[in-house]
Design an enzyme around this catalytic site. Structure first.
Site, PDB file in Angstrom:
ATOM      1  N   ILE A 178       0.834  -1.198   0.000  1.00 42.55           N
ATOM      2  CA  ILE A 178       0.000   0.000   0.000  1.00 42.55           C
ATOM      3  C   ILE A 178       0.872   1.252   0.000  1.00 42.55           C
ATOM      4  O   ILE A 178       2.076   1.190   0.259  1.00 42.55           O
ATOM      5  CB  ILE A 178      -0.955   0.016   1.213  1.00 42.55           C
ATOM      6  CG1 ILE A 178      -0.160   0.039   2.527  1.00 42.55           C
ATOM      7  CG2 ILE A 178      -1.912  -1.170   1.164  1.00 42.55           C
ATOM      8  CD1 ILE A 178      -1.012   0.196   3.767  1.00 42.55           C
ATOM      9  N   GLY A 231       1.190   6.564   4.138  1.00 36.54           N
ATOM     10  CA  GLY A 231       0.270   7.615   4.541  1.00 36.54           C
ATOM     11  C   GLY A 231       0.831   8.992   4.234  1.00 36.54           C
ATOM     12  O   GLY A 231       0.107   9.899   3.808  1.00 36.54           O
TER      13      GLY A 231
END
Length: 283
Positions: A209, A212
């Site tokens: 992923i 952030g």
């Protein structure tokens, strides 16, 4: 090994000297998607050596202490750590190159109870090594999903910034590259979750992923583009809450509400109709 609250709260972090070059400043901007339009002079200013500017969100990677939660003596189940919130305040313009000192400390640990995890808050002061000027204050909130119930104080993080109830004043759609996480990790966060499919699977994700901080950088770009005319001097502070993972290649739509000198924002991954960033505030 469970978390020892008092030991973790008093954990000492050595000062982190970080020397970066103009190439590093451009690499950071490329990692969060600047330069996608080679004819856009606003974007070019962050990825081209002539008239180079530093993206304000780069403050979050300067003097970074590394992924220290993976060290065995912390007691943290690092594979289940999730980045919950991030903020920064700029006290001076970021130099496009130089040496800074990062001074990190843990400011709070909130035990949510067995099976519910814990919140860990840390703060970093980023100081110019040449003259001692405080350049930025950077704060991070992490959700330790596997570490609740160790007997620490419950408490609670700071309440999220409220988003206005009206329709957004502006929308800004920005793509992310399929290889964005692999580029962004070269700016300092080498957590294997963002590169290694096996590490991602162990953390419960089907694929690596996006960081952030990379999502935050895209949102910062959206504010600079839609509100600030690509002038980084107009952006003083930013705070965001991460609500869902971003997959490299997602298109991020940033919804913006402008109220004087405060911009509220949230981001959706368009292809998956997923709210990935919420409760955002820029001053």
């Amino acid at each position: 090994m469970a978390i020892d609250y008092h030991r973790l709260m008093t954990r000492a972090f050595p000062d982190k000297a970080h020397t970066y070059t103009r190439r590093d400043t451009m690499l950071y901007a490329l990692g969060v998607g600047l330069g996608g339009d080679p004819l856009d002079e606003g974007q070019l200013a962050f990825v081209y050596e002539h008239g180079l500017k530093a993206l304000p969100s780069m403050a979050c990677v300067l003097g970074y202490p590394g992924f220290w939660a993976s060290q065995p003596d912390t007691g943290i189940d690092w594979r289940r750590v999730v980045h919950a919130e991030q903020s920064f305040v700029l006290h001076a313009p970021l130099p496009v190159a130089g040496t800074v000192i990062g001074r990190n400390r843990i400011t709070a640990i909130h035990d949510r109870g067995a099976g519910r995890g814990a919140f860990l808050a840390q703060e970093r002061q980023v100081v110019d090594a040449a003259d001692g000027r405080l350049l930025a204050s950077v704060s991070q909130l992490s959700l330790l999903r596997g570490d609740g119930g160790f007997g620490g104080p419950p408490g609670a993080p700071e309440p999220p910034h409220p988003i206005p109830g009206r329709a957004p004043d502006l929308l800004c759609d920005l793509p992310t590259l399929a290889q964005a996480a692999l580029i962004d990790r070269l700016s300092g966060d080498d957590n294997p979750l963002h590169a290694d499919p096996q590490a991602a699977a162990a953390a419960g994700f089907a694929r690596p992923i996006l960081h952030g901080l990379c999502t935050m950088g895209v949102a910062c770009h959206a504010v600079l583009r839609a509100v600030c005319g690509y002038d980084p001097a107009r952006l003083r502070a930013m705070r965001v809450r991460f609500t869902a993972p971003v997959l490299p290649g997602d298109t991020l739509r940033t919804s913006l509400w402008v109220d004087g000198t405060v911009v509220s924002l949230r981001c959706h991954a368009l292809e998956r109709d997923a709210l990935v960033l919420d409760a955002g505030r820029v001053d």
